[in-house]
Design a protein around this motif. Structure first.
Motif, mmCIF file in Angstrom:
data_model
loop_
_atom_site.group_PDB
_atom_site.id
_atom_site.type_symbol
_atom_site.label_atom_id
_atom_site.label_comp_id
_atom_site.label_asym_id
_atom_site.label_seq_id
_atom_site.Cartn_x
_atom_site.Cartn_y
_atom_site.Cartn_z
ATOM 1 N N VAL A 1 22.199 -86.302 -23.143
ATOM 2 C CA VAL A 1 23.115 -85.315 -23.730
ATOM 3 C C VAL A 1 23.673 -84.411 -22.635
ATOM 4 O O VAL A 1 24.878 -84.092 -22.614
ATOM 5 N N GLU A 2 22.821 -84.028 -21.693
ATOM 6 C CA GLU A 2 23.284 -83.180 -20.577
ATOM 7 C C GLU A 2 24.350 -83.897 -19.745
ATOM 8 O O GLU A 2 25.185 -83.249 -19.113
ATOM 9 N N ARG A 3 24.308 -85.220 -19.760
ATOM 10 C CA ARG A 3 25.297 -85.999 -18.996
ATOM 11 C C ARG A 3 26.563 -86.274 -19.817
ATOM 12 O O ARG A 3 27.404 -87.074 -19.401
ATOM 13 N N GLY A 4 26.682 -85.661 -20.987
ATOM 14 C CA GLY A 4 27.939 -85.746 -21.737
ATOM 15 C C GLY A 4 27.950 -86.768 -22.862
ATOM 16 O O GLY A 4 29.000 -87.013 -23.458
ATOM 17 N N PHE A 5 26.814 -87.382 -23.157
ATOM 18 C CA PHE A 5 26.769 -88.387 -24.225
ATOM 19 C C PHE A 5 26.336 -87.725 -25.526
ATOM 20 O O PHE A 5 25.303 -87.071 -25.591
ATOM 21 N N LYS A 6 27.141 -87.935 -26.571
ATOM 22 C CA LYS A 6 26.857 -87.326 -27.877
ATOM 23 C C LYS A 6 26.435 -88.380 -28.901
ATOM 24 O O LYS A 6 26.279 -88.071 -30.080
ATOM 25 N N ARG A 7 26.298 -89.615 -28.445
ATOM 26 C CA ARG A 7 25.852 -90.707 -29.320
ATOM 27 C C ARG A 7 24.740 -91.459 -28.593
ATOM 28 O O ARG A 7 24.966 -91.990 -27.506
ATOM 29 N N LEU A 8 23.574 -91.517 -29.205
ATOM 30 C CA LEU A 8 22.400 -92.083 -28.539
ATOM 31 C C LEU A 8 21.726 -93.117 -29.428
ATOM 32 O O LEU A 8 21.573 -92.893 -30.635
ATOM 33 N N LYS A 9 21.296 -94.216 -28.814
ATOM 34 C CA LYS A 9 20.571 -95.231 -29.599
ATOM 35 C C LYS A 9 19.185 -95.471 -29.021
ATOM 36 O O LYS A 9 19.001 -95.497 -27.811
ATOM 37 N N MET A 10 18.232 -95.664 -29.934
ATOM 38 C CA MET A 10 16.838 -95.934 -29.551
ATOM 39 C C MET A 10 16.315 -97.122 -30.348
ATOM 40 O O MET A 10 16.794 -97.417 -31.435
ATOM 41 N N THR A 11 15.322 -97.801 -29.765
ATOM 42 C CA THR A 11 14.738 -98.943 -30.466
ATOM 43 C C THR A 11 13.654 -98.472 -31.428
ATOM 44 O O THR A 11 13.011 -97.441 -31.219
ATOM 45 N N VAL A 12 13.467 -99.261 -32.491
ATOM 46 C CA VAL A 12 12.362 -99.043 -33.438
ATOM 47 C C VAL A 12 11.733 -100.412 -33.739
ATOM 48 O O VAL A 12 12.317 -101.454 -33.425
ATOM 49 N N GLY A 13 10.545 -100.368 -34.316
ATOM 50 C CA GLY A 13 9.884 -101.614 -34.740
ATOM 51 C C GLY A 13 9.621 -102.575 -33.597
ATOM 52 O O GLY A 13 9.618 -103.792 -33.793
ATOM 53 N N HIS A 14 9.371 -102.019 -32.410
ATOM 54 C CA HIS A 14 9.364 -102.845 -31.191
ATOM 55 C C HIS A 14 8.417 -104.044 -31.288
ATOM 56 O O HIS A 14 7.216 -103.878 -31.425
ATOM 57 N N HIS A 15 8.990 -105.238 -31.206
ATOM 58 C CA HIS A 15 8.213 -106.495 -31.240
ATOM 59 C C HIS A 15 7.274 -106.548 -32.444
ATOM 60 O O HIS A 15 6.183 -107.111 -32.360
ATOM 61 N N GLY A 16 7.716 -105.943 -33.555
ATOM 62 C CA GLY A 16 6.851 -105.822 -34.728
ATOM 63 C C GLY A 16 6.282 -107.150 -35.201
ATOM 64 O O GLY A 16 5.091 -107.431 -35.040
ATOM 65 N N LEU A 17 7.132 -107.994 -35.764
ATOM 66 C CA LEU A 17 6.644 -109.271 -36.284
ATOM 67 C C LEU A 17 6.185 -110.205 -35.166
ATOM 68 O O LEU A 17 5.306 -111.036 -35.371
ATOM 69 N N GLN A 18 6.732 -110.022 -33.977
ATOM 70 C CA GLN A 18 6.415 -110.901 -32.849
ATOM 71 C C GLN A 18 4.968 -110.746 -32.401
ATOM 72 O O GLN A 18 4.390 -111.661 -31.821
ATOM 73 N N ARG B 1 11.856 -88.297 -35.074
ATOM 74 C CA ARG B 1 11.784 -86.841 -35.285
ATOM 75 C C ARG B 1 11.848 -86.108 -33.935
ATOM 76 O O ARG B 1 12.580 -85.119 -33.774
ATOM 77 N N ALA B 2 11.096 -86.622 -32.938
ATOM 78 C CA ALA B 2 11.071 -85.978 -31.619
ATOM 79 C C ALA B 2 12.457 -85.973 -30.977
ATOM 80 O O ALA B 2 12.870 -84.975 -30.368
ATOM 81 N N VAL B 3 13.179 -87.077 -31.135
ATOM 82 C CA VAL B 3 14.527 -87.153 -30.543
ATOM 83 C C VAL B 3 15.472 -86.210 -31.280
ATOM 84 O O VAL B 3 16.240 -85.465 -30.660
ATOM 85 N N ARG B 4 15.418 -86.210 -32.608
ATOM 86 C CA ARG B 4 16.309 -85.306 -33.365
ATOM 87 C C ARG B 4 16.033 -83.854 -32.979
ATOM 88 O O ARG B 4 16.970 -83.065 -32.764
ATOM 89 N N GLU B 5 14.754 -83.491 -32.861
ATOM 90 C CA GLU B 5 14.437 -82.107 -32.491
ATOM 91 C C GLU B 5 14.892 -81.803 -31.063
ATOM 92 O O GLU B 5 15.291 -80.676 -30.753
ATOM 93 N N ALA B 6 14.861 -82.805 -30.200
ATOM 94 C CA ALA B 6 15.248 -82.588 -28.798
ATOM 95 C C ALA B 6 16.748 -82.388 -28.638
ATOM 96 O O ALA B 6 17.188 -81.619 -27.782
ATOM 97 N N VAL B 7 17.550 -83.104 -29.453
ATOM 98 C CA VAL B 7 19.002 -83.084 -29.214
ATOM 99 C C VAL B 7 19.765 -82.195 -30.194
ATOM 100 O O VAL B 7 20.949 -81.930 -29.979
ATOM 101 N N GLY B 8 19.103 -81.744 -31.253
ATOM 102 C CA GLY B 8 19.790 -80.888 -32.224
ATOM 103 C C GLY B 8 20.642 -81.685 -33.190
ATOM 104 O O GLY B 8 20.709 -82.915 -33.135
ATOM 105 N N PRO B 9 21.359 -80.952 -34.078
ATOM 106 C CA PRO B 9 22.050 -81.628 -35.184
ATOM 107 C C PRO B 9 23.391 -82.261 -34.822
ATOM 108 O O PRO B 9 23.935 -83.040 -35.616
ATOM 109 N N ASP B 10 23.941 -81.949 -33.652
ATOM 110 C CA ASP B 10 25.322 -82.371 -33.362
ATOM 111 C C ASP B 10 25.434 -83.698 -32.618
ATOM 112 O O ASP B 10 26.534 -84.140 -32.303
#
Ligand SMILES: [Mg+2]
Length: 384
Positions: free
Chosen positions: A153-170, A190-199
């Motif tokens: 976010v500090e580098r100007g990115f307002k859209r962020l993607k993260m992985t979930v369910g990593h290698h779950g079924l695998q 939750r940790a990411v949302r709290e870190a970056v705020g609502p915007d």
């Protein structure tokens, strides 16, 4: 102008990611494909998220012989020839990866021959594209993930993607219960949302690693964190499961980055299985087939975006076509491209400006590629 030479080079690239003063090691594999003409022009395509040595063999041992002597400007003729050569009964997988890399090489060549960038040849809808940054990898712990989100976010990115369910079924055999895996995912989101705020827009990607039950459970527990889309939530992009899930969550669903056949996208669109279709130019049969899929998305008034990384190739598609939209700036894939290519554009304030140079506008650094190809390196699972 005739095709004189076709050659693929598989590469396995170790990458180091820095976060909170600590280094994380990962790796990614890719395969670059060169097509050279009899008058010395070279176009270069790329594919990834597969087994790069297999793709190199498909290109070098099978496709190359079929393409030598053909007119490289006739991409529809060549695409059809490759389809009937490599996937005559609707096979997907390796065939579509090889076709994608070859098709991108042809478009790069076409641009160089005509003195135009690919995005303009594809239609020139816009000269810049918005990106989202894929930053949130499984190798980060919860605190590192939050720190990484803040730094993007500090580098100007307002859209962020993260992985979930990593290698779950695998990795069910470890055993590694999916319910505990997604419980941790809830806390990570939750940790990411709290870190970056609502915007800041947060996107999540399940990489086809969850079953319907756990994908639904996760979706219901994270709706309160305002998720902009849930990518590949269920195994195999199973269309009936996507349809059920979409009916039960308010989070938009996205899928398609590793699909090879355009008919799979037709089926998703007809079933209203997803909110966003995501063919990837480096996987889903190159610009030629992705443009057909984008046309279907337009006819269904459904969003079309990039999933599966490789932004420098996919940006041409999304700048070229009227319904192009978000491009995935996958940080590890970008680091790989920086090792291989010169003259890559860099996003500013979350936007990538398209190059005016002919073709793709960037080219492999041949000395570095030769050096990288020589390195045996330690092989790992390189999956964007
Ligand atoms: Mg993805």
């Amino acid at each position: 102008m005739k095709i004189a030479r076709v050659a693929a080079t598989p590469l396995h690239l170790p990458i180091t990611v820095e976060v909170s003063g600590r280094s994380k090691s990962t790796s990614l594999s890719l395969c670059i494909v060169d097509i050279e003409t009899d008058d010395g022009l070279v176009g270069t395509g790329l594919t990834a998220i597969t087994e790069e040595e297999v793709i190199a063999s498909v290109v070098n041992d099978i496709a190359a012989h079929a393409l030598v002597g053909m007119d490289p400007m006739r991409h529809e003729q060549i695409w059809d020839k490759l389809f009937w050569l490599l996937a005559p009964r609707g096979q997907s997988g390796y065939a579509s990866h090889a076709m994608a890399a070859l098709d991108l090489a042809l478009w790069d060549l076409k641009g160089k021959a005509l003195g135009q960038p690919c995005w303009r040849l594809l239609g020139g809808a816009r000269a810049e594209v918005p990106v989202y940054a894929t930053f949130g990898f499984a190798f980060f712990d919860r605190d590192e993930l939050a720190a990484a989100a803040r730094s993007w976010v500090e580098r100007g990115f307002k859209r962020l993607k993260m992985t979930v369910g990593h290698h779950g079924l695998q990795r069910r055999d470890e055993p590694r219960p999916l319910d505990s895996l997604i419980a941790e995912d809830v806390q990570r989101i939750r940790a990411v949302r709290e870190a970056v705020g609502p915007d800041v827009q947060i996107y999540i990607d399940g990489n086809c690693s969850l079953d319907y039950f756990h994908a639904l459970s996760l979706a219901q527990r994270i709706e309160k964190y305002d998720i902009s889309f849930f990518e590949e939530p269920v195994a195999q992009n199973d269309i009936p499961n996507l349809v059920k899930l979409r009916q039960k969550t308010s989070i938009p669903l996205a899928a398609g980055q590793n699909e090879g056949l355009s008919s799979r996208f037709r089926d998703m669109l007809v079933a209203q299985a997803v909110d966003v279709v995501q063919p990837n130019a480096c996987i889903t049969g190159g610009f030629t087939q992705c443009a057909r899929i984008a046309g279907m998305a337009a006819a269904f008034n459904t969003r079309f975006a990039n999933g599966g990384a490789w932004p420098h190739h996919n940006m041409h598609l999304h700048a070229g076509l009227a319904n192009g939209s978000l491009v995935e700036y996958h940080s590890v894939a970008v680091d790989c491209c920086k090792l291989v290519f010169d003259d890559l554009p860099v996003p500013s304030n979350g936007v990538l400006a398209l190059p005016e140079a002919p073709g793709l506008g960037f080219a492999p650094n041949r000395d570095r590629v030769a050096e990288l190809a020589k390195r045996a390196g330690s092989r790992g699972a390189g999956k964007a």
